[in-house]
Design an enzyme around this catalytic site. Structure first.
Site, PDB file in Angstrom:
ATOM      1  CG  HIS A  61     -11.427   9.975   2.453  1.00  0.00           C
ATOM      2  ND1 HIS A  61     -11.607   8.624   2.327  1.00  0.00           N
ATOM      3  CD2 HIS A  61     -10.126  10.139   2.774  1.00  0.00           C
ATOM      4  CE1 HIS A  61     -10.460   7.991   2.564  1.00  0.00           C
ATOM      5  NE2 HIS A  61      -9.542   8.902   2.832  1.00  0.00           N
ATOM      6  CG  HIS A  63      -5.623  11.923   4.567  1.00  0.00           C
ATOM      7  ND1 HIS A  63      -5.575  10.910   5.503  1.00  0.00           N
ATOM      8  CD2 HIS A  63      -6.205  11.378   3.464  1.00  0.00           C
ATOM      9  CE1 HIS A  63      -6.083   9.796   4.973  1.00  0.00           C
ATOM     10  NE2 HIS A  63      -6.478  10.058   3.741  1.00  0.00           N
ATOM     11  NE  ARG A  65      -1.135  14.418   4.887  1.00  0.00           N
ATOM     12  CZ  ARG A  65      -1.423  13.185   4.513  1.00  0.00           C
ATOM     13  NH1 ARG A  65      -1.842  12.300   5.407  1.00  0.00           N
ATOM     14  NH2 ARG A  65      -1.305  12.804   3.258  1.00  0.00           N
ATOM     15  CG  ASN A  95      -3.923   8.962   7.928  1.00  0.00           C
ATOM     16  OD1 ASN A  95      -4.612   9.983   7.960  1.00  0.00           O
ATOM     17  ND2 ASN A  95      -3.306   8.569   6.827  1.00  0.00           N
ATOM     18  CG  ASP A 152      -8.332   6.339   4.706  1.00  0.00           C
ATOM     19  OD1 ASP A 152      -8.588   5.461   3.876  1.00  0.00           O
ATOM     20  OD2 ASP A 152      -7.720   7.391   4.425  1.00  0.00           O
ATOM     21  CG  HIS A 179      -7.461   2.071   3.187  1.00  0.00           C
ATOM     22  ND1 HIS A 179      -6.886   3.194   2.633  1.00  0.00           N
ATOM     23  CD2 HIS A 179      -6.686   1.034   2.793  1.00  0.00           C
ATOM     24  CE1 HIS A 179      -5.814   2.848   1.940  1.00  0.00           C
ATOM     25  NE2 HIS A 179      -5.662   1.540   2.016  1.00  0.00           N
ATOM     26  CG  HIS A 232     -10.095   5.320  -1.158  1.00  0.00           C
ATOM     27  ND1 HIS A 232      -9.965   3.971  -0.959  1.00  0.00           N
ATOM     28  CD2 HIS A 232      -9.469   5.899  -0.103  1.00  0.00           C
ATOM     29  CE1 HIS A 232      -9.281   3.753   0.148  1.00  0.00           C
ATOM     30  NE2 HIS A 232      -8.985   4.911   0.693  1.00  0.00           N
ATOM     31  CG  ASP A 305      -7.897   9.628  -0.212  1.00  0.00           C
ATOM     32  OD1 ASP A 305      -7.509  10.007   0.907  1.00  0.00           O
ATOM     33  OD2 ASP A 305      -7.571   8.538  -0.714  1.00  0.00           O
ATOM     34  CG  HIS A 309       2.091  13.324   0.638  1.00  0.00           C
ATOM     35  ND1 HIS A 309       2.308  12.842   1.911  1.00  0.00           N
ATOM     36  CD2 HIS A 309       1.112  12.545   0.114  1.00  0.00           C
ATOM     37  CE1 HIS A 309       1.510  11.802   2.137  1.00  0.00           C
ATOM     38  NE2 HIS A 309       0.756  11.615   1.064  1.00  0.00           N
TER      39      HIS A 309
HETATM   40  O1  DOR Z   1      -3.243   8.050  -1.308  1.00  0.00           O
HETATM   41  C1  DOR Z   1      -3.481   7.956  -0.113  1.00  0.00           C
HETATM   42  N1  DOR Z   1      -3.009   8.845   0.771  1.00  0.00           N
HETATM   43  N2  DOR Z   1      -4.239   6.937   0.316  1.00  0.00           N
HETATM   44  C2  DOR Z   1      -4.426   6.697   1.612  1.00  0.00           C
HETATM   45  O2  DOR Z   1      -5.111   5.771   1.931  1.00  0.00           O
HETATM   46  C3  DOR Z   1      -3.774   7.526   2.642  1.00  0.00           C
HETATM   47  C4  DOR Z   1      -3.456   8.855   2.120  1.00  0.00           C
HETATM   48  C5  DOR Z   1      -2.510   9.629   2.975  1.00  0.00           C
HETATM   49  O3  DOR Z   1      -2.702   9.692   4.205  1.00  0.00           O
HETATM   50  O4  DOR Z   1      -1.578  10.245   2.436  1.00  0.00           O
HETATM   51 ZN    ZN Z   2      -7.705   5.262   2.196  1.00  0.00          ZN
END
Ligand code: DOR
Ligand code: ZN
Length: 423
Positions: A61, A63, A65, A95, A152, A179, A232, A305, A309
């Protein structure tokens, strides 16, 4: 032909639950021999005396980006962070911008991923562009290489669509990752609802949001005989619903993340958005339940997860996006708080960090058998790892473990026979 000889590593063998000091000879990216003394010439010989040696971690899991939000992370920086964390396989969530719900977007990612130092698996969206209106063309996405289906970041709110997805994914033999969150209950909340949200005067999220959605997923999987994976897991309720469903024979697996067995919502008293993620940090009671679920086998996997950011985006406590990074802290936090704390043994840890997620994703993690891919992590069980945001390898530094110290520092990572990280 390229060869690597690792000497004196204490190999974690989860099949016979043994720890033995051994040498490992690797050629052309695969394990050729694991035995007590190997005297062979190799292109490179590494002395791993004092280090534990496990399969490269499988983080199901993350991300990444990429595409679309590469100011937060990209394929290259995510791979560097993974390598520094001992992670050799990741599953990237869809996503992105655009979301991975078409064969074109998926192919582009998988083509570029071939050049990465780690194994990158890509999940595709359950619904078209994650809009929750129509199913994506799951069969075409599977044929193009999707390793899982998930929206998700959002739940699939329409239960009829989720039921169809579970059935179709069962036919295609691809896991569906949920999710589990009820957005009507969330209703604008930003942290766990309870004493802390009241003290801070911010809108809370009732844990029923997660519990009720988890219960719905159990019911859907049970109804059609298909399988589902819950992402999660963070609440006592969710752990117990999954435990019961497993007892009843529902085909369900789940993951939690290191922050859910390490931190509580008290961290939010700092009003620092680096402690905000979704699902949110809960209470000590939930932490205890998650640890129990880990110890008794209810929880199958630990995944990060990893959700990068920028500092700018995280600057405002209330409006910052949810998510924390996690690749470089996965092993030290899990090793320290689960194994050193006496909750589980080292074999159970590597089941959750490598073998179980590999099984869920229908792939194989290195079992140190001849012919296995040489994906390996070497770490120092007594070596301290201090989380210094100036020394991390990804693009973003939004970690909830900043300035904390853990045991189990990663010293070397090998992927496909290549040394991809050296401390
Ligand atoms: O904290 C999270 N960030 N939960 C999620 O489900 C998505 C993820 C994100 O893409 O930043
Ligand atoms: Zn999630």
């Amino acid at each position: 032909m390229k060869s690597l000889l690792i000497k004196n590593a204490v190999v974690i063998n989860c099949d016979d639950r043994s720890l033995n000091k051994q040498d490992i000879y690797i050629e052309d990216g695969v394990i050729r021999e694991v035995s007590f003394l190997i005297n062979r010439e190799a292109d490179e010989t590494v002395d791993a005396g004092g280090l534990l040696c496990g399969p490269g971690l499988v983080d199901m899991h993350v991300h990444m980006r990429d595409p679309g939000q590469t100011h937060k992370e990209d394929m290259h920086t995510l791979s560097a962070a993974a390598a520094a964390g001992g992670v050799t396989t990741v599953l990237a969530m869809p996503n992105t911008a655009p979301p991975v719900s078409s064969v074109g977007v998926l192919r582009d990612i998988l083509d570029r991923a071939k050049g990465s130092c780690i194994n990158i698996l890509q999940a595709a969206c359950v619904t078209e562009n994650m809009r929750g209106e129509r199913l994506s063309d799951l069969e075409a996405l599977k044929i193009a290489g999707a390793a899982a289906f998930s929206d998700d970041g959002r739940p699939v709110e329409n239960a009829r669509l989720m039921l169809q997805a579970i059935k179709e994914a069962a036919r295609l033999n691809v896991p569906v990752l949920s999710h589990a969150e009820d957005l009507n209950i969330v209703n604008g909340g930003i942290i766990n609802e309870g004493e802390i949200s009241r003290r801070l005067g911010v809108k809370g999220i009732d844990r029923a949001s997660e519990d009720s959605s988890t219960a719905r997923e159990m019911a859907l999987a049970a109804a059609c005989g298909g399988s589902i994976h819950i992402c999660h897991v963070s609440t006592r309720g969710s752990v117990s619903i999954i435990r019961d469903a497993k007892r009843r024979g529902v085909k369900i697996t789940c993951e939690t993340a290191p922050h859910y067995f390490t931190l509580t919502d008290e961290a939010l008293l700092s009003c620092d958005a680096d402690y905000r993620m979704n699902p949110p940090l809960r209470t000590q009671d939930d932490v205890n339940a998650v640890i129990r679920g880990i110890a008794d086998g209810t929880i199958d996997a630990i995944a990060t997860d990893h959700a990068p950011h920028t500092a700018q985006e995280k600057a405002d406590f209330k409006t910052a996006p949810n998510g924390i990074i996690g690749l470089e802290t996965l092993l030290p936090v899990s090793y320290t708080n689960l194994v050193r704390a006496g909750r589980i043994d080292i074999f159970r840890l590597f089941e959750m960090l490598a073998y179980n997620p590999a099984d869920i994703l229908r792939t194989r993690a290195n079992r140190f058998a001849g012919g296995d891919r040489a994906d390996i992590v070497l770490f120092d069980p007594h070596g301290e790892f201090k989380v210094d945001i100036n020394r991390l390898h990804g693009k973003s530094v939004n970690t909830a473990f900043k300035n904390m110290s853990f045991y189990g520092a990663v010293k070397m990572t090998v992927c496909g026979g290549n040394i991809i990280y050296r401390a």
